[in-house]
Design an enzyme around this catalytic site. Structure first.
Site, PDB file in Angstrom:
ATOM      1  N   GLY A   1       0.725  -1.251   0.044  1.00  0.00           N
ATOM      2  CA  GLY A   1       0.033  -0.063   0.126  1.00  0.00           C
ATOM      3  C   GLY A   1       0.974   1.354   0.021  1.00  0.00           C
ATOM      4  O   GLY A   1       1.841   1.262  -0.700  1.00  0.00           O
TER       5      GLY A   1
ATOM      6  N   SER B   1       6.002  -5.406  -1.338  1.00  0.00           N
ATOM      7  CA  SER B   1       5.819  -4.256  -1.698  1.00  0.00           C
ATOM      8  C   SER B   1       6.303  -3.058  -0.409  1.00  0.00           C
ATOM      9  O   SER B   1       7.130  -3.218   0.218  1.00  0.00           O
ATOM     10  CB  SER B   1       4.268  -3.678  -2.295  1.00  0.00           C
ATOM     11  OG  SER B   1       4.285  -2.493  -2.834  1.00  0.00           O
ATOM     12  N   ALA B   2       5.285  -2.393  -0.051  1.00  0.00           N
ATOM     13  CA  ALA B   2       5.669  -1.454   1.520  1.00  0.00           C
ATOM     14  C   ALA B   2       6.014  -2.429   2.275  1.00  0.00           C
ATOM     15  O   ALA B   2       6.955  -2.203   3.229  1.00  0.00           O
ATOM     16  CB  ALA B   2       4.354  -0.690   1.640  1.00  0.00           C
TER      17      ALA B   2
ATOM     18  N   HIS C   1       9.110  -3.292  -6.661  1.00  0.00           N
ATOM     19  CA  HIS C   1       8.622  -2.989  -8.057  1.00  0.00           C
ATOM     20  C   HIS C   1       9.794  -2.453  -9.121  1.00  0.00           C
ATOM     21  O   HIS C   1       9.494  -1.500  -9.760  1.00  0.00           O
ATOM     22  CB  HIS C   1       7.412  -1.834  -7.850  1.00  0.00           C
ATOM     23  CG  HIS C   1       6.265  -2.184  -6.866  1.00  0.00           C
ATOM     24  ND1 HIS C   1       5.349  -3.120  -7.504  1.00  0.00           N
ATOM     25  CD2 HIS C   1       5.911  -2.080  -5.963  1.00  0.00           C
ATOM     26  CE1 HIS C   1       4.314  -3.164  -6.791  1.00  0.00           C
ATOM     27  NE2 HIS C   1       4.599  -2.533  -5.652  1.00  0.00           N
TER      28      HIS C   1
ATOM     29  N   GLU D   1       9.296  -7.217 -10.143  1.00  0.00           N
ATOM     30  CA  GLU D   1       8.001  -7.626  -9.932  1.00  0.00           C
ATOM     31  C   GLU D   1       8.077  -9.229 -10.224  1.00  0.00           C
ATOM     32  O   GLU D   1       8.594  -9.691 -11.104  1.00  0.00           O
ATOM     33  CB  GLU D   1       6.803  -7.296 -10.513  1.00  0.00           C
ATOM     34  CG  GLU D   1       6.555  -5.630  -9.993  1.00  0.00           C
ATOM     35  CD  GLU D   1       5.320  -4.967 -10.633  1.00  0.00           C
ATOM     36  OE1 GLU D   1       4.662  -5.375 -11.318  1.00  0.00           O
ATOM     37  OE2 GLU D   1       5.076  -3.900 -10.040  1.00  0.00           O
TER      38      GLU D   1
END
Lengths: 238, 238
Positions: free
Chosen positions: A91, A123-124, A160, A195
């Site tokens: 997020g 991700s985060a 990413h 990714e």
């Protein structure tokens, strides 16, 4: 106990189902001794924490793990202390770091994971395993009390990671952005995770999982690629 | 005196010479009474401040203005106080905001510009005319003491605004990123400025210059486009 982390670049590959590419790896990583995971949805901004937990919970239940969410418990630190495994979703990284500090669980998570509780992030959630949030791609929508993150690994992760750019547009490439970071933070390695790939750390050992190479960037040095056969343990000692 | 700002999305359009698209507008904006501008190169990271000033100075000299750089003066605040016009270049917004606070010139610039000294910014230099840096696209390579920026306009600018995305990649669109900002900052307008466009503010009046429409985003409302014929004064009153 051995420190164990599974750090995914992203939740979902383009065109695939949610967390699809990582399901088998999550199962391999958690094994059969873990029965329940504790989910931290603080990176979520546009969907609420209950919705986010339900979405992630569905995947974990499919592969045999029950899920508890941090935000429904009465005592956040106690929930962390009791967790069999910790899962931090993606997020907005600033939102995540803000609430990790604000709720005071940042040190509790660090201690737990350093003592062997398995940690999964994407991700985060991978970004914050780094010493700071300074290699996030996210918009700084909220000012955290500090840029310091979980510091579970001694290098910075850029999730990413991509070489692609927007056509006829003058934004910097990802490598240029990371090079800017390195000018101001010249003693830190940055790992660019494409990714569909992830890092698996078990104690002193680190491996890449996935078929796209990882990029390692250091100040004043050319970019180096490492694939899933490479021994990456030296980066853990950086 | 009338507040005057020229806020460019970007320095340079793809394939053009440095600052080319904006030269005529800068001349129109500064007019003939201004002879020298004060350049603030603090957003520069990968090139040094002297090189950056020389590059920008060449353009300003071409169109008839001498340039002084803040970093060569002995007393930064005095340099700002004496400036005929203030020019803030692009680069990394966090680096810029960090040094605006660190050198203590942030309030001096704000006061000067509010009292009628013309202000020109591009990219990070436009972003910091907003209340905060929270709508930057840049990587947070350095932790500023505060996210507060110059607050010369009451809305947030997102420079280099684009609808384009990287193919087969799961990063958020620019609009999604700004929507995240709006969830946490629901009382602020965000202006998405496409490359090759700029805002011209003179007192209570605001106009868009350039042939690509501006995007206005507010919490809970659909995105609205405004072109260069639109009266944008209401955004200044937000």
């Amino acid at each position: 106990m051995t420190k164990k982390l599974l750090l995914l670049s992203n939740s979902t590959n383009f065109g695939e189902e949610y967390l699809f590419y990582a399901r088998q790896q999550i199962q391999n990583f958690l094994g059969s001794s873990v029965k329940r995971v504790l989910f931290i949805p603080f990176a979520g901004v546009t969907s609420n924490y209950d919705e986010y937990t339900a979405k992630v919970g569905k995947v974990f239940q499919d592969i045999g793990y029950a899920i508890d969410a941090i935000h429904v418990g009465e005592n956040y630190r106690e929930s962390v202390k009791k967790a069999e495994a910790i899962v931090v979703g993606g997020g907005n990284t600033f939102h995540l770091v803000h609430w990790l500090h604000k709720t005071g669980i940042i040190e509790t998570i660090r201690e737990k994971v350093n003592n062997g509780t398995p940690y999964i992030g994407w991700s985060a959630g991978s970004n914050v395993a780094s010493p700071t949030l300074k290699t996030t791609n996210d918009m700084p929508i909220i000012e955290p009390v500090s840029f310091n993150a979980l510091n579970l690994v001694p290098f910075q992760i850029n999730p990413h990671y991509t070489d692609a750019v927007i056509l006829n547009h003058n934004g910097e490439t990802r490598e240029q952005r990371i090079r800017e970071f390195l000018v101001v933070n010249s003693d830190v390695y940055v790992v660019g995770l494409q990714e569909g790939t992830m890092l698996n750390i078990e104690g002193e050992s680190m491996k890449l999982i996935g078929d796209k190479p990882m990029r390692l960037l250091k100040f004043g040095e050319p970019l180096v690629e490492y694939d899933s056969n490479a021994n990456l343990d030296f980066i853990l000692k950086s």
